[in-house]
Motif scaffolding. Structure first.
Motif, PDB file in Angstrom:
ATOM      1  N   LYS A  69      -7.559  -7.413 -11.188  1.00  0.00           N
ATOM      2  CA  LYS A  69      -8.260  -8.002  -9.842  1.00  0.00           C
ATOM      3  C   LYS A  69      -7.949  -6.701  -8.666  1.00  0.00           C
ATOM      4  O   LYS A  69      -6.817  -6.167  -8.685  1.00  0.00           O
ATOM      5  CB  LYS A  69      -7.399  -9.351  -9.330  1.00  0.00           C
ATOM      6  CG  LYS A  69      -8.115  -9.841  -8.185  1.00  0.00           C
ATOM      7  CD  LYS A  69      -7.159  -9.531  -6.886  1.00  0.00           C
ATOM      8  CE  LYS A  69      -7.789  -9.849  -5.566  1.00  0.00           C
ATOM      9  NZ  LYS A  69      -6.836  -9.684  -4.426  1.00  0.00           N
ATOM     10  N   GLY A  75      -8.345  -6.138  -4.727  1.00  0.00           N
ATOM     11  CA  GLY A  75      -8.496  -6.600  -3.128  1.00  0.00           C
ATOM     12  C   GLY A  75      -9.363  -6.158  -2.282  1.00  0.00           C
ATOM     13  O   GLY A  75      -9.637  -4.973  -2.828  1.00  0.00           O
ATOM     14  N   GLY A  76      -9.568  -6.659  -1.048  1.00  0.00           N
ATOM     15  CA  GLY A  76     -10.591  -6.065  -0.285  1.00  0.00           C
ATOM     16  C   GLY A  76     -10.225  -4.737   0.051  1.00  0.00           C
ATOM     17  O   GLY A  76     -11.251  -3.703   0.129  1.00  0.00           O
ATOM     18  N   THR A  77      -8.989  -4.139   0.414  1.00  0.00           N
ATOM     19  CA  THR A  77      -8.804  -2.897   0.768  1.00  0.00           C
ATOM     20  C   THR A  77      -9.076  -1.814  -0.260  1.00  0.00           C
ATOM     21  O   THR A  77      -9.483  -0.773  -0.359  1.00  0.00           O
ATOM     22  CB  THR A  77      -7.180  -2.757   1.227  1.00  0.00           C
ATOM     23  OG1 THR A  77      -7.091  -3.777   2.185  1.00  0.00           O
ATOM     24  CG2 THR A  77      -6.944  -1.316   1.809  1.00  0.00           C
ATOM     25  N   ASP A  97      -7.395 -13.810  -6.057  1.00  0.00           N
ATOM     26  CA  ASP A  97      -6.305 -14.018  -6.986  1.00  0.00           C
ATOM     27  C   ASP A  97      -6.376 -15.170  -7.774  1.00  0.00           C
ATOM     28  O   ASP A  97      -6.225 -14.780  -9.071  1.00  0.00           O
ATOM     29  CB  ASP A  97      -4.880 -14.036  -6.037  1.00  0.00           C
ATOM     30  CG  ASP A  97      -4.616 -12.907  -4.978  1.00  0.00           C
ATOM     31  OD1 ASP A  97      -5.086 -11.878  -5.274  1.00  0.00           O
ATOM     32  OD2 ASP A  97      -4.159 -13.129  -4.026  1.00  0.00           O
ATOM     33  N   PHE A 136      -4.162  -5.592  -8.529  1.00  0.00           N
ATOM     34  CA  PHE A 136      -4.213  -4.314  -7.980  1.00  0.00           C
ATOM     35  C   PHE A 136      -4.492  -4.511  -6.573  1.00  0.00           C
ATOM     36  O   PHE A 136      -5.230  -5.231  -5.820  1.00  0.00           O
ATOM     37  CB  PHE A 136      -5.296  -3.378  -8.363  1.00  0.00           C
ATOM     38  CG  PHE A 136      -4.952  -2.727  -9.883  1.00  0.00           C
ATOM     39  CD1 PHE A 136      -4.312  -1.795  -9.990  1.00  0.00           C
ATOM     40  CD2 PHE A 136      -5.370  -3.616 -10.996  1.00  0.00           C
ATOM     41  CE1 PHE A 136      -3.943  -1.138 -11.276  1.00  0.00           C
ATOM     42  CE2 PHE A 136      -5.260  -3.164 -12.111  1.00  0.00           C
ATOM     43  CZ  PHE A 136      -4.586  -1.749 -12.167  1.00  0.00           C
ATOM     44  N   THR A 137      -3.427  -4.174  -5.545  1.00  0.00           N
ATOM     45  CA  THR A 137      -3.580  -4.354  -3.946  1.00  0.00           C
ATOM     46  C   THR A 137      -3.240  -3.259  -3.338  1.00  0.00           C
ATOM     47  O   THR A 137      -3.042  -2.136  -3.879  1.00  0.00           O
ATOM     48  CB  THR A 137      -2.635  -5.582  -3.532  1.00  0.00           C
ATOM     49  OG1 THR A 137      -3.181  -5.974  -2.340  1.00  0.00           O
ATOM     50  CG2 THR A 137      -1.304  -5.566  -4.221  1.00  0.00           C
ATOM     51  N   ASP A 138      -2.924  -3.370  -1.852  1.00  0.00           N
ATOM     52  CA  ASP A 138      -2.722  -2.096  -1.098  1.00  0.00           C
ATOM     53  C   ASP A 138      -1.228  -2.041  -0.846  1.00  0.00           C
ATOM     54  O   ASP A 138      -0.863  -1.126  -0.079  1.00  0.00           O
ATOM     55  CB  ASP A 138      -3.513  -2.295   0.329  1.00  0.00           C
ATOM     56  CG  ASP A 138      -3.268  -3.543   0.879  1.00  0.00           C
ATOM     57  OD1 ASP A 138      -2.386  -4.483   0.405  1.00  0.00           O
ATOM     58  OD2 ASP A 138      -3.595  -3.917   1.810  1.00  0.00           O
ATOM     59  N   VAL A 143       5.490  -6.627  -5.184  1.00  0.00           N
ATOM     60  CA  VAL A 143       6.141  -7.603  -4.239  1.00  0.00           C
ATOM     61  C   VAL A 143       7.362  -7.131  -3.664  1.00  0.00           C
ATOM     62  O   VAL A 143       8.196  -6.773  -4.351  1.00  0.00           O
ATOM     63  CB  VAL A 143       6.322  -9.035  -5.093  1.00  0.00           C
ATOM     64  CG1 VAL A 143       6.955 -10.216  -4.373  1.00  0.00           C
ATOM     65  CG2 VAL A 143       5.004  -9.570  -5.775  1.00  0.00           C
ATOM     66  N   TYR A 144       7.458  -7.188  -2.256  1.00  0.00           N
ATOM     67  CA  TYR A 144       8.752  -7.000  -1.786  1.00  0.00           C
ATOM     68  C   TYR A 144       9.709  -8.073  -1.268  1.00  0.00           C
ATOM     69  O   TYR A 144       8.974  -9.097  -1.241  1.00  0.00           O
ATOM     70  CB  TYR A 144       8.137  -6.045  -0.376  1.00  0.00           C
ATOM     71  CG  TYR A 144       7.951  -4.521  -0.775  1.00  0.00           C
ATOM     72  CD1 TYR A 144       6.986  -4.228  -1.635  1.00  0.00           C
ATOM     73  CD2 TYR A 144       8.844  -3.612  -0.438  1.00  0.00           C
ATOM     74  CE1 TYR A 144       6.362  -2.902  -1.989  1.00  0.00           C
ATOM     75  CE2 TYR A 144       8.338  -2.329  -0.755  1.00  0.00           C
ATOM     76  CZ  TYR A 144       7.232  -1.964  -1.568  1.00  0.00           C
ATOM     77  OH  TYR A 144       6.905  -0.504  -1.778  1.00  0.00           O
ATOM     78  N   THR A 170      10.479  -8.747   1.736  1.00  0.00           N
ATOM     79  CA  THR A 170       9.564  -9.423   2.745  1.00  0.00           C
ATOM     80  C   THR A 170       8.445  -8.376   3.038  1.00  0.00           C
ATOM     81  O   THR A 170       8.083  -7.408   2.734  1.00  0.00           O
ATOM     82  CB  THR A 170      10.348  -9.697   4.071  1.00  0.00           C
ATOM     83  OG1 THR A 170       9.652 -10.408   4.685  1.00  0.00           O
ATOM     84  CG2 THR A 170      10.754  -8.205   4.901  1.00  0.00           C
ATOM     85  N   ASP A 171       7.423  -8.883   3.991  1.00  0.00           N
ATOM     86  CA  ASP A 171       6.113  -8.143   4.156  1.00  0.00           C
ATOM     87  C   ASP A 171       6.826  -6.435   4.724  1.00  0.00           C
ATOM     88  O   ASP A 171       7.444  -6.418   5.639  1.00  0.00           O
ATOM     89  CB  ASP A 171       5.406  -8.565   5.324  1.00  0.00           C
ATOM     90  CG  ASP A 171       4.043  -8.153   5.305  1.00  0.00           C
ATOM     91  OD1 ASP A 171       3.929  -6.776   4.789  1.00  0.00           O
ATOM     92  OD2 ASP A 171       3.222  -8.677   5.817  1.00  0.00           O
ATOM     93  N   PRO A 172       6.230  -5.309   3.956  1.00  0.00           N
ATOM     94  CA  PRO A 172       6.860  -4.025   4.188  1.00  0.00           C
ATOM     95  C   PRO A 172       6.369  -3.763   5.420  1.00  0.00           C
ATOM     96  O   PRO A 172       6.720  -2.761   5.762  1.00  0.00           O
ATOM     97  CB  PRO A 172       6.315  -3.323   3.012  1.00  0.00           C
ATOM     98  CG  PRO A 172       5.338  -4.193   2.172  1.00  0.00           C
ATOM     99  CD  PRO A 172       5.616  -5.731   2.361  1.00  0.00           C
ATOM    100  N   SER A 210       3.748 -15.622   2.484  1.00  0.00           N
ATOM    101  CA  SER A 210       3.568 -14.225   2.150  1.00  0.00           C
ATOM    102  C   SER A 210       2.177 -13.979   1.261  1.00  0.00           C
ATOM    103  O   SER A 210       2.089 -14.507   0.175  1.00  0.00           O
ATOM    104  CB  SER A 210       4.508 -13.789   0.840  1.00  0.00           C
ATOM    105  OG  SER A 210       5.986 -13.881   1.339  1.00  0.00           O
ATOM    106  N   LYS A 211       1.336 -13.643   1.942  1.00  0.00           N
ATOM    107  CA  LYS A 211      -0.039 -13.771   1.376  1.00  0.00           C
ATOM    108  C   LYS A 211      -0.383 -12.653   0.158  1.00  0.00           C
ATOM    109  O   LYS A 211      -1.515 -12.355  -0.099  1.00  0.00           O
ATOM    110  CB  LYS A 211      -1.053 -13.478   2.523  1.00  0.00           C
ATOM    111  CG  LYS A 211      -1.057 -12.130   3.067  1.00  0.00           C
ATOM    112  CD  LYS A 211      -2.399 -11.929   4.150  1.00  0.00           C
ATOM    113  CE  LYS A 211      -2.431 -10.670   4.578  1.00  0.00           C
ATOM    114  NZ  LYS A 211      -3.649 -10.306   5.085  1.00  0.00           N
ATOM    115  N   VAL A 212       0.714 -12.210  -0.098  1.00  0.00           N
ATOM    116  CA  VAL A 212       0.293 -11.030  -1.201  1.00  0.00           C
ATOM    117  C   VAL A 212      -0.156 -11.854  -2.569  1.00  0.00           C
ATOM    118  O   VAL A 212      -1.134 -10.945  -3.101  1.00  0.00           O
ATOM    119  CB  VAL A 212       1.699 -10.210  -1.699  1.00  0.00           C
ATOM    120  CG1 VAL A 212       2.837 -11.161  -2.084  1.00  0.00           C
ATOM    121  CG2 VAL A 212       1.423  -9.076  -2.670  1.00  0.00           C
TER     122      VAL A 212
END
Ligand code: ADP
Ligand code: ASP
Ligand code: MG
Length: 415
Positions: free
Chosen positions: A7, A9-11, A154, A172-174, A178-179, A181-183, A208-210
């Protein structure tokens, strides 16, 4: 040879150059002998642009027509990606959700996948083709296009992986996993090599929108091995390295006694709270307040009812910010019937949650959380807990400060 779902994502699909990189990465996996189904999102910003156009015509766009429009971004993406693969000599074919078909219910803008017919896809894969399927959309029993809610690609990917019993679903994402918290909010955030399914489900549902929450539910219900990893590395990165990168969602009970008590911090800026003041405290009060809200199809999250004074009580609950005005209007319409003195609200609040399966075996997490917030002079408006999470509602202007302070207090930057 294995069947693997990718998968993007947009970026990751954000420009034709990025799409060419996706094609190179997909070709690398196919060249290694795997069958590949790819599920891309719309190019970044495109879904927002499409929804914006709809809103220029109608303040509250008709949901069916909105889905007709919002779903088109993904159709452009699959066609472009298929062409990018053809251009480098791979066989590829793209499909919209209805062509597969991915069947959904008719809850436009938040539809649920009901079934996936994988026959056509299997035939193409067996013929050596890479199959590219639109994320975010499906078709209902009356042939209407329906979308799965924001971030829904997703869910499309994991659902396809589940239906086709894929060996793995690679998201696959930008970010490269998964961290804690949001990095983008806490630069010290640390990537987790694995995260339990339960923790991922809590983090996603708490903001967490990851990953879209429903994709994690699918992964859990069908035990789909799911990994979150970066699409922004060199597309020709050796496959063995890439295959072990990122964060794997694990389904094993974590038996490591030394594990961290807290695995991550999630937050949601999209909150609003409503207080009904001075309602007669008698049986049925919660039902009479929340009944009309539920009838209007508005989801309620945190709830508190105060101690009654002179037979009257105050009742507070939260809704998502987008539903705030509607929820207030529904309650105003019932105010006299409820016998309420007044109804107030605040749409500038955020929810912040600490999550960890380690909480089951450790006490003192709540007191450490509350102490940390108190040291920063941050007022807690509401609290809710479950076995593996504690959530608080705070003024939105302190949200980032609170996340950073808690990240430090729980030493999440340390492995
Ligand atoms: P995509 O377009 O690939 O679906 P999203 O924007 O939906 O990507 O999700 C990825 C983003 O999620 C990251 O850029 C990051 O800012 C955000 N995010 C929020 N919480 C986390 C977390 N705990 N770990 C990693 N990323 C997170
Ligand atoms: N394009 C859709 C959105 O922006 C779906 C997705 O990106 O997952 O919400
Ligand atoms: Mg997303």
């Amino acid at each position: 040879m294995a069947l693997i779902v990718h998968k993007y994502g947009g970026t990751s699909m954000g420009s034709t150059d990025r799409i060419k990189n996706v094609a190179k990465r997909v070709a690398k996996w196919h060249d290694a002998g795997h069958q590949i189904v790819v599920v891309p999102s719309a190019m970044s910003g495109e879904t927002n642009r499409l929804i914006g156009l709809a809103r220029e015509i109608m303040d509250q766009p008709d949901p069916r027509e909105l889905d007709m429009i919002a779903s088109t971004g993904e159709q452009v993406s699959v066609g472009l990606l298929s062409m990018a693969l053809l251009a480098i000599g791979k066989q590829a074919v793209s499909y919209a959700g209805w062509q597969v078909a991915i069947k959904t219910d008719s809850a436009f803008t938040k539809a649920r996948i009901q079934s996936i017919d994988d026959e056509k896809v299997k035939r193409d894969l067996d013929a050596g083709k890479i199959v590219i399927i639109t994320g975010f959309q499906g078709v209902d029993e009356h042939d209407n296009i329906a979308t799965l809610g924001r971030g829904g690609s997703d869910t499309s990917a994991v659902a396809i992986a589940a239906a086709m019993k894929a060996q793995e679903c690679l998201i696959f994402t930008d970010v490269d996993g998964v961290y804690t918290t949001d990095p983008r909010v806490v630069s010290e955030a640390r990537r987790l090599k694995t995260i339990t399914f339960e923790e991922m489900l809590e983090l996603a549902s708490l903001g967490s929108k990851v990953l879209q929450t429903r994709s994690v539910e699918f992964a859990g219900n069908y035990r789909v091995p799911t990994r979150v990893l970066s699409s922004l590395t060199d597309p020709l990165l050796p496959l063995e390295v890439e295959a072990n990168s990122g964060t794997l969602i694990s389904f094993e009970e974590d038996t490591n006694m030394e594990q961290a008590v807290i695995s991550g911090i999630a937050f949601n800026r999209d909150e609003a709270k409503i207080t009904v003041l001075g309602v007669p405290d008698r049986p049925g009060v919660a039902y009479h307040i929340l009944g009309p809200v539920a009838d209007a199809n508005i989801e309620v999250d945190m709830i508190i009812q105060n101690q009654s004074v002179d037979g009257k009580t105050d009742f507070t609950f939260t809704v998502s910010r987008g539903e705030y005005a509607r929820a207030l209007a529904v309650l105003e319409a019932h105010r006299e019937e409820l016998g309420a003195a007044s109804i107030t609200g605040d749409a500038k609040v955020s929810k912040l949650s600490v999550v960890g399966v380690g909480m089951r075996s450790h006490v003192g997490v709540a007191s450490q959380m509350f102490r940390t917030l108190s040291e920063e002079s941050i007022n807690i408006m509401m609290i809710s807990t479950s076995e593996i999470k504690i959530s608080v509602l705070i003024d939105e202007k302190y949200m980032e400060l609170a996340v950073r302070a808690l990240h430090k207090a729980f030493e999440l930057e340390k492995a």
